[in-house]
Design an enzyme around this catalytic site. Structure first.
Site, PDB file in Angstrom:
ATOM      1  CB  CYS A   2      -1.157   0.066   1.196  1.00 28.58           C
ATOM      2  SG  CYS A   2      -1.660  -1.505   1.622  1.00 28.58           S
ATOM      3  NE  ARG A  27       6.067   2.088  -3.068  1.00 25.17           N
ATOM      4  CZ  ARG A  27       7.000   1.396  -2.686  1.00 25.17           C
ATOM      5  NH1 ARG A  27       6.556   0.465  -1.961  1.00 25.17           N
ATOM      6  NH2 ARG A  27       8.356   1.438  -3.048  1.00 25.17           N
ATOM      7  CD1 TRP A  75      -1.927  -5.244  -4.248  1.00 24.70           C
ATOM      8  CD2 TRP A  75      -1.533  -6.247  -2.129  1.00 24.70           C
ATOM      9  NE1 TRP A  75      -1.636  -6.592  -4.512  1.00 24.70           N
ATOM     10  CE2 TRP A  75      -1.527  -7.213  -3.275  1.00 24.70           C
ATOM     11  CE3 TRP A  75      -1.457  -6.961  -0.960  1.00 24.70           C
ATOM     12  CZ2 TRP A  75      -1.259  -8.608  -3.289  1.00 24.70           C
ATOM     13  CZ3 TRP A  75      -1.087  -8.253  -0.813  1.00 24.70           C
ATOM     14  CH2 TRP A  75      -0.906  -9.285  -1.940  1.00 24.70           C
ATOM     15  CG  ASN A 101       1.571   1.197   3.869  1.00 24.28           C
ATOM     16  OD1 ASN A 101       0.436   1.391   3.413  1.00 24.28           O
ATOM     17  ND2 ASN A 101       2.531   1.670   3.281  1.00 24.28           N
ATOM     18  N   GLY A 102       1.297  -2.607   6.160  1.00 23.77           N
ATOM     19  CA  GLY A 102       1.825  -3.770   6.918  1.00 23.77           C
ATOM     20  C   GLY A 102       0.606  -4.590   7.393  1.00 23.77           C
ATOM     21  CD  GLU A 489      12.187 -11.359 -15.368  1.00 27.77           C
ATOM     22  OE1 GLU A 489      11.891 -12.140 -14.354  1.00 27.77           O
ATOM     23  OE2 GLU A 489      11.729 -10.002 -15.264  1.00 27.77           O
ATOM     24  CE  LYS A 493       8.470  -8.840 -15.826  1.00 29.04           C
ATOM     25  NZ  LYS A 493       9.614  -8.970 -14.760  1.00 29.04           N
ATOM     26  CD  GLU A 496       5.166  -9.687 -12.863  1.00 26.80           C
ATOM     27  OE1 GLU A 496       6.214  -9.505 -13.647  1.00 26.80           O
ATOM     28  OE2 GLU A 496       5.231  -9.339 -11.668  1.00 26.80           O
ATOM     29  CG  HIS A 512      13.081 -35.066 -17.770  1.00 31.26           C
ATOM     30  ND1 HIS A 512      13.655 -36.403 -18.034  1.00 31.26           N
ATOM     31  CD2 HIS A 512      14.208 -34.266 -18.278  1.00 31.26           C
ATOM     32  CE1 HIS A 512      14.805 -36.196 -18.283  1.00 31.26           C
ATOM     33  NE2 HIS A 512      15.097 -34.962 -18.332  1.00 31.26           N
ATOM     34  CE  LYS A 611       8.640  -1.752  -9.291  1.00 27.80           C
ATOM     35  NZ  LYS A 611       8.758  -2.636 -10.456  1.00 27.80           N
TER      36      LYS A 611
HETATM   37  O1  M6R Z   1      11.635  -5.179  -5.186  1.00 27.70           O
HETATM   38  P1  M6R Z   1      11.966  -6.766  -5.187  1.00 27.70           P
HETATM   39  O2  M6R Z   1      13.074  -6.909  -6.353  1.00 27.70           O
HETATM   40  O3  M6R Z   1      12.647  -7.291  -3.981  1.00 27.70           O
HETATM   41  O4  M6R Z   1      10.853  -7.303  -5.652  1.00 27.70           O
HETATM   42  C1  M6R Z   1      10.772  -8.744  -5.592  1.00 27.70           C
HETATM   43  C2  M6R Z   1       9.583  -8.986  -6.495  1.00 27.70           C
HETATM   44  O5  M6R Z   1       8.559  -8.777  -5.823  1.00 27.70           O
HETATM   45  C3  M6R Z   1       9.367  -8.388  -7.971  1.00 27.70           C
HETATM   46  O6  M6R Z   1      10.481  -8.904  -8.495  1.00 27.70           O
HETATM   47  C4  M6R Z   1       8.105  -9.148  -8.680  1.00 27.70           C
HETATM   48  O7  M6R Z   1       8.206 -10.303  -8.947  1.00 27.70           O
HETATM   49  C5  M6R Z   1       8.035  -8.142  -9.777  1.00 27.70           C
HETATM   50  N1  M6R Z   1       6.419  -8.109 -10.010  1.00 27.70           N
HETATM   51  C6  M6R Z   1       8.328  -8.821 -11.041  1.00 27.70           C
HETATM   52  O8  M6R Z   1       7.986  -8.199 -12.238  1.00 27.70           O
END
Ligand code: M6R
Length: 616
Positions: A2, A27, A75, A101-102, A489, A493, A496, A512, A611
């Site tokens: 958040c 965020r 969030w 937040n938290g 990766e 991407k 997501e 496998h 984020k």
């Molecule tokens: O800020 P960080 O690199 O520690 O974040 C780690 C993950 O939360 C972050 O990479 C997440 O997987 C992203 N949404 C990837 O695009």
């Protein structure tokens, strides 16, 4: 997750808060709200949905005025996203407002106790319980005045278990805002006769660059003209004023349709930033200012454990290949959240290295703290300057990639790989890496920005490919050796931001089991540069073709064989194997981006994500 912003000063608070919330929206974007102290009354507006669809129209039709206020973008953790669960939350009297937040882990017990005492709750959140707890303490203290409010907040925080970054205002205290942090960031922004609090400097950089990062257990008492910080666990708080190193323009979208696209296009520059001042051709090594370890200490490392999450975890896998090959040092890669709880043995000369764009990821921070608790040195590669991981690590390397706003990480991944390559060269030169090989790799790094530009120039071709494949419901991404993590990766991407089911695998692993899923409707993206694994990857590719799976290849320019077996090809310039992950990643970022756009997805704010993941 958040976002928090608060303002106290002489200006109208609501526009500052709304603008700050827009900058924080990456965020968390389930809902947003604000509370402004009007004529001795707290005016609260909160609404489900994104700011410009919910809160902003509400504030327009139902304005709030006042020079003290707090705001939040959410969030959801406790309770579904809805108006009632949005922050700010009020105490029982309606005179105290809290944004948080938290996670308050013992909220249920506290709620039961408060309910027995007659408290009624409007939401299902842990934050509302905290607001009521503060309010109860305040009522017991006679319910008036600054000192009573600050003490009531402190007493409540002594009772809660969990994490918080929070801001509190009260209708009785028109010149007071209270901020506190434990495990979730909070920053004070210092202006002239005004102050801000925020969980993320992006929200306030347009107003001030002078900031104080609060430490865990700090409680800040903030007025328009001054602030004081005390600590719940120590006699004095450690207060240091820092300067933000980025500008409002760095955190703006500019001419690009999305932050993600802007950040993909920034990569020639961000690679340069990661390399700047770190290439020592004469000594054939890389140099760093902040590792805080002597040559002898670095030389005595026997093993490195790299802990990270998400995209940073994929970068860690590339780091493993790099450091093991170039420095011949054993490396183990751990999901940060597994490392903290599985009691993995750590030998005497093992160093933990954490990777994090935000420097605030709760899982990664917990891994760092666990290693330190066990007496190990913990280093970090981080993007956000002044973040908690940056401050708590024993030493580290900044990426200098600038603010990354798109929820899907792009430029930070590439910067992490750049820094990891430098680190591998640095460690390698203390061991068995020859000066010639080190220089060869450093030259390949230097050449990257221009090569990235060549890949970006293929944007239109990649966009057309995305339009061709955007209706597929399942995808595979495959690679081997250095490009195996790149495949992981690429798949992350795509899933997501486009919500397409995508799996990343080592190309060799398909036979496998997963190959059972291949058919004419399931495209596979093969990352197959002409490297040491080329022949083997091509053999794996033939297995996919034999099952009628469409193939999109990311291959080396001039490779004639690939054009005959792949349906479509994106070409990379010829490259040195250790730097191949950096270049091979970029077409996959663009491919995912254009597919998401073609499917009408909200690229910068994908569903269910935020984020920076500051809860465990
Ligand atoms: O800020 P960080 O690199 O520690 O974040 C780690 C993950 O939360 C972050 O990479 C997440 O997987 C992203 N949404 C990837 O695009």
């Amino acid at each position: 997750m958040c976002g928090i912003i608060g303002y106290i000063g002489k200006k109208a608070a609501a526009p500052i808060i709304l603008e700050g919330l827009r900058r924080l929206e990456y965020r968390g974007y389930d809902s947003a709200g604000l509370a402004v102290l009007g004529d001795s009354v707290l005016e609260v507006r909160k609404k489900l949905g994104k700011i410009d669809e919910g809160l902003a129209p509400l504030v327009k039709t139902s304005p709030v005025t006042g020079t003290l206020g707090i705001g939040h973008t959410r969030w959801a953790t406790h309770g579904v996203p809805c108006d009632e669960n949005s922050h700010p939350h009020l105490d029982a009297s309606g005179r105290i407002a809290v944004v948080h937040n938290g996670v308050i882990e013992n909220y249920d017990l506290l709620k039961q106790r408060l309910a027995k005492a007659g408290h009624k709750f409007k939401s299902t959140t842990d934050t509302e319980v905290l607001a009521h707890l503060i309010g109860e303490n305040y009522a017991k203290r006679g319910g008036s005045g600054k000192e009573a409010l600050v003490t009531s907040v402190m007493d409540a925080l002594r009772e809660v278990i969990g994490t918080y970054g929070l801001a509190v205002i009260c209708a009785d205290c028109p010149d007071l805002m209270v901020g506190a942090r434990r495990g979730s960031p909070l920053i004070i922004g210092i202006g002239k006769d005004e102050h801000y609090v925020t969980s993320d400097a992006n929200a306030i950089v347009a107003h001030t660059k002078k900031v104080v990062y609060l430490n865990d257990y700090d409680v800040a008492t903030i007025t328009a003209g001054s602030f004081e910080v005390s600590n719940l666990g120590a006699d004095t708080a450690n207060v240091q004023i820092s300067n933000l190193e980025f500008s409002q323009e760095d955190a703006a979208r500019g001419k690009h349709a999305h932050f993600m696209l802007k950040e993909i296009y920034e990569q020639p520059q961000t690679i340069l930033n990661a390399l700047r001042g770190r290439l020592d051709f004469e000594g054939a090594t890389a140099k760093f200012g902040g590792l805080n370890m002597s040559m002898a200490e670095l030389r005595s490392i026997d093993r490195i454990v790299i802990a990270a999450s998400g995209t940073s975890w994929h970068a860690a896998l590339v780091g493993e290949y790099l450091i093991e090959e170039l420095a011949q040092l054993p490396v183990e890669v751990e999901f940060a959240h597994e490392f903290c709880y599985r009691n993995a043995p750590l030998e005497k000369n093992t160093v933990l290295l954490v990777l994090s764009q935000s420097g605030e990821t709760a899982d990664t921070l917990a891994a760092l703290r666990e290693a330190k608790r066990r007496g190990h040195r913990a280093l970090a590669i981080v993007n956000v300057v002044g973040s908690t991981i940056a401050r708590e690590s024993d030493g580290g390397i900044y990426m200098h990639a600038g603010p990354e706003i798109g929820v899907a990480s792009t430029k930070a991944f590439v910067s992490t790989l750049t820094v990891l390559t430098l680190l591998a060269v640095h460690l390698g030169r203390m061991r068995m890496l020859s000066a010639n090989r080190a220089r060869e790799i450093m030259k390949a790094l230097e050449a990257l920005p221009k090569q990235v530009e060549k890949i970006l120039a293929q944007n239109e071709t990649i966009k057309k490919l995305a339009q061709k494949y955007h209706k597929a419901e399942d995808f595979f991404f495959l690679g081997r050796g250095y490009t195996f993590p790149v495949a992981l990766e690429g798949a992350l991407k795509l899933k997501e931001i486009s919500y397409i089911h995508a799996e990343g695998y080592s190309a060799a692993e398909m036979k496998h089991g997963p190959i059972a899923l291949i058919d004419a409707d399931t495209p596979t993206v093969f990352v197959v540069p002409q490297d040491s694994m080329y022949d083997k990857t091509m053999a794996n590719l033939a297995m996919i073709r034999a099952r009628k799976g469409p193939v999109i290849a990311v291959a080396t320019a001039g490779d004639k064989a690939i054009a005959k077996v792949a349906d479509d090809v994106i070409y990379l310039p010829p490259l040195l194997e250790p730097v191949s992950p950096i270049l091979a990643t970029i077409p996959l970022q663009l491919f995912a981006y254009h597919i998401a756009v073609a499917r009408g997805c909200d690229v910068d704010k994908p569903r269910n994500l935020a984020k920076s993941v500051t809860v465990q």
